[in-house]
Design an enzyme around this catalytic site. Sequence first.
Site, PDB file in Angstrom:
ATOM      1  N   SER A   1       0.845  -1.200   0.000  1.00 22.63           N
ATOM      2  CA  SER A   1       0.000   0.000   0.000  1.00 22.63           C
ATOM      3  C   SER A   1       0.876   1.245   0.000  1.00 22.63           C
ATOM      4  CB  SER A   1      -0.913   0.002   1.233  1.00 22.63           C
ATOM      5  OG  SER A   1      -0.141   0.216   2.403  1.00 22.63           O
TER       6      SER A   1
ATOM      7  N   SER B   1       1.159   3.549   2.362  1.00 26.16           N
ATOM      8  CA  SER B   1       1.290   4.154   3.691  1.00 26.16           C
ATOM      9  C   SER B   1       2.693   4.661   3.993  1.00 26.16           C
ATOM     10  CB  SER B   1       0.878   3.150   4.776  1.00 26.16           C
ATOM     11  OG  SER B   1       1.819   2.101   4.867  1.00 26.16           O
TER      12      SER B   1
ATOM     13  N   LYS C   1       6.432   0.128   8.851  1.00 27.72           N
ATOM     14  CA  LYS C   1       6.306   1.520   9.301  1.00 27.72           C
ATOM     15  C   LYS C   1       7.674   1.994   9.783  1.00 27.72           C
ATOM     16  CE  LYS C   1       1.767   1.207   8.901  1.00 27.72           C
ATOM     17  NZ  LYS C   1       1.032   1.837   7.791  1.00 27.72           N
TER      18      LYS C   1
ATOM     19  N   SER D   1      -2.170   6.367   6.639  1.00 30.24           N
ATOM     20  CA  SER D   1      -1.458   5.295   7.315  1.00 30.24           C
ATOM     21  C   SER D   1      -2.175   4.903   8.600  1.00 30.24           C
ATOM     22  CB  SER D   1      -0.022   5.734   7.639  1.00 30.24           C
ATOM     23  OG  SER D   1       0.631   4.781   8.451  1.00 30.24           O
TER      24      SER D   1
END
Length: 350
Positions: free
Chosen positions: A123, A125, A180, A304
Amino acid sequence: MVKTVNKERLMANFFLPILLVVGFAIWKVLDHFTLPNTFSILLIILTALSGILWCYHRFVVNPKRSRQITRIEQRTGKTLSAEEKQKVEPVSEGSEFVASIFPVLAFVLILRSFVFEPFQIPSGSMEPTLRIGDFLVVEKYAYGIKDPVFQNTLIETGKPQRGDVIVFKAPPQPNVDYIKRIVAIGGDRIRYNELDRKITLVYGENGKPCSENCEVKEFSYSEPVENKEFQFIIGQNPDGSLMYGPSPLETTESGDVEHKIHWYPEPISEGYRYKDYSTQDNYITEWTVPENQYFVMGDNRNNSEDSRFWGFVPEKNIVGKATYIWLSLDKKQNEWPTGIRSERIFQKIQ
């Protein structure tokens, strides 16, 4: 006797298909219970089975076959051809195939469990740092050698640091890997201002919150500039295609590391969705990170789902550190690749 031989041949012919069906059934059962490390469990089972067959062939079947061949050649007085030797003490092709891939499976298991693991960006994010279609190298040993199933640390090799980009088992979905950036570690207090979208960090001390003479870092930001190469996803059309909104603002965030982030053109108030915060006053939310846990955020700040919304990441959940991009396909979410981004290949992740 003939029926017994035919039955053995029939079982031999169906050995590999039966193994594949059983393996698929085990995978579906593990997936149903949303267990973490499902692939690792399947790989361990397959490697163990392959290893047992490899040992059986090497130390039982092959010596027996050699003895039989020697007896036949001595009795007949002639040397058997390769084709005739294959008919002596035959084993199923499926069994031989599974045994033959044991060295490969063992190598892959060791490499994937303790050294490197591939990861694909699913994705947006982490845009603009990481893009959909990027394939990454994840260092499994960066934060310790862990067992591949329960993720218990066997050998300490290092600790996650602020600014590291990590792959981890998502707390809300432990069977799914997320990626992340670590913003705060155990003991830190992180303040996030929803109006100017800036971060302030109060450093902890040895995993505990600081009480006096604390070191405080206010992250700085460059002048935001619209990046028309990207667009925010704002929904889905009736036909299932994605609906795109405005382009993000891009700015360089300077904190413990320097990297680019994306913002929505206008601030978005989402404080009512935040979780595990210690205080919340107007538009400023503060979290105190527990020891041996981490607060992570995506570089695409308004696109996110991260620690702001589902909480902290326990150290045990961390898979490894994302270090390099080894391949980058030019693609968008839910679309087929249209090419290769050659300029991103072998790029170090900052």
